[in-house]
Motif scaffolding. Sequence first.
Motif, PDB file in Angstrom:
ATOM      1  N   GLY A  30      -5.096   6.505   3.297  1.00  0.00           N
ATOM      2  CA  GLY A  30      -4.910   7.603   4.231  1.00  0.00           C
ATOM      3  C   GLY A  30      -3.697   7.387   5.107  1.00  0.00           C
ATOM      4  N   LEU A  31      -3.561   8.230   6.108  1.00  0.00           N
ATOM      5  CA  LEU A  31      -2.438   8.119   7.038  1.00  0.00           C
ATOM      6  C   LEU A  31      -2.467   6.777   7.769  1.00  0.00           C
ATOM      7  CD1 LEU A  31      -2.290  11.675   8.653  1.00  0.00           C
ATOM      8  CD2 LEU A  31      -0.468  10.575   7.333  1.00  0.00           C
ATOM      9  N   ILE A  32      -1.323   6.242   8.003  1.00  0.00           N
ATOM     10  CA  ILE A  32      -1.190   4.970   8.699  1.00  0.00           C
ATOM     11  C   ILE A  32      -1.438   5.172  10.199  1.00  0.00           C
ATOM     12  CG2 ILE A  32       1.278   5.260   9.100  1.00  0.00           C
ATOM     13  CD1 ILE A  32       1.670   2.315   8.442  1.00  0.00           C
ATOM     14  N   ASP A  33      -2.032   4.168  10.831  1.00  0.00           N
ATOM     15  CA  ASP A  33      -2.273   4.201  12.275  1.00  0.00           C
ATOM     16  C   ASP A  33      -1.448   3.108  12.928  1.00  0.00           C
ATOM     17  OD1 ASP A  33      -3.162   4.246  14.872  1.00  0.00           O
ATOM     18  OD2 ASP A  33      -5.256   3.760  14.420  1.00  0.00           O
ATOM     19  N   LEU A  34      -0.376   3.508  13.596  1.00  0.00           N
ATOM     20  CA  LEU A  34       0.508   2.542  14.236  1.00  0.00           C
ATOM     21  C   LEU A  34       0.409   2.584  15.756  1.00  0.00           C
ATOM     22  CD1 LEU A  34       3.702   2.866  11.987  1.00  0.00           C
ATOM     23  CD2 LEU A  34       1.937   1.084  11.949  1.00  0.00           C
ATOM     24  N   THR A  35      -0.691   3.151  16.277  1.00  0.00           N
ATOM     25  CA  THR A  35      -0.884   3.138  17.727  1.00  0.00           C
ATOM     26  C   THR A  35      -1.095   1.703  18.202  1.00  0.00           C
ATOM     27  OG1 THR A  35      -3.266   3.508  17.436  1.00  0.00           O
ATOM     28  CG2 THR A  35      -1.864   5.453  17.753  1.00  0.00           C
ATOM     29  N   PRO A  36      -0.710   1.400  19.440  1.00  0.00           N
ATOM     30  CA  PRO A  36      -0.831   0.022  19.935  1.00  0.00           C
ATOM     31  C   PRO A  36      -2.274  -0.480  19.894  1.00  0.00           C
ATOM     32  CG  PRO A  36       0.559   1.316  21.385  1.00  0.00           C
ATOM     33  CD  PRO A  36      -0.061   2.283  20.434  1.00  0.00           C
ATOM     34  N   VAL A  37      -2.420  -1.787  19.625  1.00  0.00           N
ATOM     35  CA  VAL A  37      -3.739  -2.408  19.601  1.00  0.00           C
ATOM     36  C   VAL A  37      -4.061  -2.970  20.980  1.00  0.00           C
ATOM     37  CG1 VAL A  37      -3.557  -2.941  17.151  1.00  0.00           C
ATOM     38  CG2 VAL A  37      -2.789  -4.629  18.827  1.00  0.00           C
ATOM     39  N   ALA A  38      -5.259  -3.480  21.146  1.00  0.00           N
ATOM     40  CA  ALA A  38      -5.703  -4.012  22.439  1.00  0.00           C
ATOM     41  C   ALA A  38      -4.817  -5.178  22.881  1.00  0.00           C
ATOM     42  CB  ALA A  38      -7.154  -4.476  22.329  1.00  0.00           C
ATOM     43  N   VAL A  39      -4.545  -5.223  24.176  1.00  0.00           N
ATOM     44  CA  VAL A  39      -3.744  -6.301  24.739  1.00  0.00           C
ATOM     45  C   VAL A  39      -4.651  -7.480  25.088  1.00  0.00           C
ATOM     46  CG1 VAL A  39      -2.247  -6.983  26.658  1.00  0.00           C
ATOM     47  CG2 VAL A  39      -2.034  -4.695  25.635  1.00  0.00           C
ATOM     48  N   ALA A  40      -4.250  -8.665  24.656  1.00  0.00           N
ATOM     49  CA  ALA A  40      -5.027  -9.874  24.943  1.00  0.00           C
ATOM     50  C   ALA A  40      -4.464 -10.576  26.178  1.00  0.00           C
ATOM     51  CB  ALA A  40      -4.992 -10.819  23.745  1.00  0.00           C
ATOM     52  N   ASP A  41      -5.343 -10.900  27.125  1.00  0.00           N
ATOM     53  CA  ASP A  41      -4.894 -11.651  28.305  1.00  0.00           C
ATOM     54  C   ASP A  41      -4.959 -13.146  27.993  1.00  0.00           C
ATOM     55  OD1 ASP A  41      -7.546 -12.538  28.581  1.00  0.00           O
ATOM     56  OD2 ASP A  41      -8.027 -10.970  30.050  1.00  0.00           O
ATOM     57  N   PRO A  42      -4.458 -14.010  28.892  1.00  0.00           N
ATOM     58  CA  PRO A  42      -4.436 -15.446  28.612  1.00  0.00           C
ATOM     59  C   PRO A  42      -5.801 -16.027  28.259  1.00  0.00           C
ATOM     60  CG  PRO A  42      -2.995 -14.973  30.452  1.00  0.00           C
ATOM     61  CD  PRO A  42      -3.696 -13.703  30.130  1.00  0.00           C
ATOM     62  N   ALA A  43      -6.854 -15.578  28.929  1.00  0.00           N
ATOM     63  CA  ALA A  43      -8.189 -16.111  28.621  1.00  0.00           C
ATOM     64  C   ALA A  43      -8.614 -15.732  27.200  1.00  0.00           C
ATOM     65  CB  ALA A  43      -9.203 -15.593  29.634  1.00  0.00           C
ATOM     66  N   ARG A  97      -6.542  -0.806  -3.634  1.00  0.00           N
ATOM     67  CA  ARG A  97      -6.311   0.088  -2.500  1.00  0.00           C
ATOM     68  C   ARG A  97      -5.518   1.314  -2.937  1.00  0.00           C
ATOM     69  NH1 ARG A  97      -5.650  -0.946   3.135  1.00  0.00           N
ATOM     70  NH2 ARG A  97      -5.839   1.066   4.181  1.00  0.00           N
ATOM     71  N   ASN A  98      -4.517   1.101  -3.791  1.00  0.00           N
ATOM     72  CA  ASN A  98      -3.701   2.212  -4.241  1.00  0.00           C
ATOM     73  C   ASN A  98      -4.438   3.105  -5.243  1.00  0.00           C
ATOM     74  OD1 ASN A  98      -1.380   1.714  -2.694  1.00  0.00           O
ATOM     75  ND2 ASN A  98      -0.717   0.116  -4.106  1.00  0.00           N
ATOM     76  N   ARG A 112       1.976  -2.179   5.998  1.00  0.00           N
ATOM     77  CA  ARG A 112       2.505  -1.912   4.659  1.00  0.00           C
ATOM     78  C   ARG A 112       1.769  -2.699   3.581  1.00  0.00           C
ATOM     79  NH1 ARG A 112       8.648  -2.604   6.801  1.00  0.00           N
ATOM     80  NH2 ARG A 112       8.991  -0.455   7.541  1.00  0.00           N
ATOM     81  N   ILE A 113       1.185  -3.826   3.944  1.00  0.00           N
ATOM     82  CA  ILE A 113       0.463  -4.618   2.946  1.00  0.00           C
ATOM     83  C   ILE A 113      -1.056  -4.579   3.200  1.00  0.00           C
ATOM     84  CG2 ILE A 113       2.428  -6.128   2.502  1.00  0.00           C
ATOM     85  CD1 ILE A 113       0.967  -8.300   4.173  1.00  0.00           C
ATOM     86  N   GLY A 114      -1.508  -3.574   3.937  1.00  0.00           N
ATOM     87  CA  GLY A 114      -2.945  -3.364   4.062  1.00  0.00           C
ATOM     88  C   GLY A 114      -3.621  -4.075   5.204  1.00  0.00           C
ATOM     89  N   VAL A 129       0.861  -1.178   0.000  1.00  0.00           N
ATOM     90  CA  VAL A 129       0.000   0.000   0.000  1.00  0.00           C
ATOM     91  C   VAL A 129       0.901   1.231   0.000  1.00  0.00           C
ATOM     92  CG1 VAL A 129      -1.767   1.291   1.242  1.00  0.00           C
ATOM     93  CG2 VAL A 129      -1.829  -1.207   1.238  1.00  0.00           C
ATOM     94  N   SER A 130       0.704   2.097  -0.963  1.00  0.00           N
ATOM     95  CA  SER A 130       1.554   3.275  -1.091  1.00  0.00           C
ATOM     96  C   SER A 130       1.242   4.313  -0.014  1.00  0.00           C
ATOM     97  CB  SER A 130       1.366   3.913  -2.466  1.00  0.00           C
ATOM     98  OG  SER A 130       2.053   5.151  -2.535  1.00  0.00           O
TER      99      SER A 130
END
Length: 464
Positions: free
Chosen positions: A244-257, A238-239, A328-330, A63-64
């Motif tokens: 739009g602008l890339i969103d690299l903010t952290p995603v939700a944290v998964a617990d063991p369950a 897509r190209n 980078r690949i969508g 994705v450009s």
Amino acid sequence: MTELSVEVVQTSSLGDRSYLAHDGQVAIAVDPQRDIDRLLALAGRLGVRITHVAETHLHNDYVSGGLALAKLTGAAYLVAADDEVRFDRRPVTDGDEITVSPRMRLRVVATPGHTFHHLSYVLDGDDGPAGVFTGGSLLFGTTGRTDLLGKQHAHTLAEHQHASVRRLADLLPDGAQVWPTHGFGSFCSATQSDAPESTIGRERSANPALRLESDDFVEQTLAGLDAYPAYYAHMGARNAAGAGLIDLTPVAVADPAQLARRIADGEWVVDLRSRKAYAHRHLTGTLSFGLDGPMSTWLGWMAPWGAPITLLGDSEQQVADAQRELARIGIDRPAAAAAGSPEQWAGGDDGALGHLITATFADLAAARAGTPPHGLPGADVLLDVRMGNEWRSGHVDGAVHIPLPDLPARLADVPAGTVWVHCGSGYRAAAATSLLQRAGREVVHIDDAYAEAAGAGLPIVGDN
């Protein structure tokens, strides 16, 4: 007199390069990847202002970030006039000349072949042409592949590719630099090259497109094409729409369950650690796609498009790096992530932990002889997960061939018994063994270079 400078921004995981050409004051960004912060940071360090962003073609392998970069910097966005896109751009066509600064100019050259509307950009300075940004046209020792728009166009585009490369060679002096986007491991390249740089003069002696007549080049190019990643089907559209602008903010944290639930639901929970760490201990039901290899290419190829993906890494940085590569690949936002150790992901439940048995080709030879060493199980099935061209060039006699990207849909085709799995170096075999183990099969991961097979006494046969 100011000398022009061209900086390379490598994306080795995808086998691509972006470029920042500048005269010390203003700059041109060529074929930027989605994560434009790297180019912005580079421009900041150099103290230059990006005034132009140029695309050689609508990319099929990533994705450009071109549209977002142009909007953020106010740069002119140069895109082929004949490409149908759904955003504002500065349409350019063969013969156009763009004055970037009094010392830096671009000449637009139509070079169809990789795509129908592919462009190259000759960079001119005070002393004439410094080089040419060739995208997926003229690469180091090869050319861009010609089948990405459909097999029905591959022959015609190969003819165009031959003519385009020769046109560039006729236009430019031997000393002109060649700056391709693809060709460093990218599946957009017809073949691979280890050359770090090249010139028009070097390509005259090394490149098949400049050594072979058109018919021979077309035949050789088409014969060498193998499968390419399934996610490519989504990149062009897509190209054309513009990302739009890339969103690299952290995603939700998964617990063991949550991890246990995702695994139970058959989701793709991906272990980013090295394959050796994965083999030693991992959360049962996870899949091995180490970040020390081409993770995004193989994961993006194999996972169902749009399916939730959870990332597991030994650090938050490892997860963040993987998130960047997938964007980078969508694959913009993983469903969840967790950093730590298998013991933490299991929540203290040792029963949720597993390991992989590893072996060498010498071990395989001994197992086939009926004397498996170190308590290894017998080798009922040998599965080769390399690609078709690799298999045809030579394989271990008696092996079953299922290319890694096909394995998720063909698990039922793997014969019964203990499965020993190999590839070319061990990376793809780790992914395959983890898939098979998740499906309940007894597996052995051959973590060894295929070149060692013959030396171990295993008979090699081939179609060639």
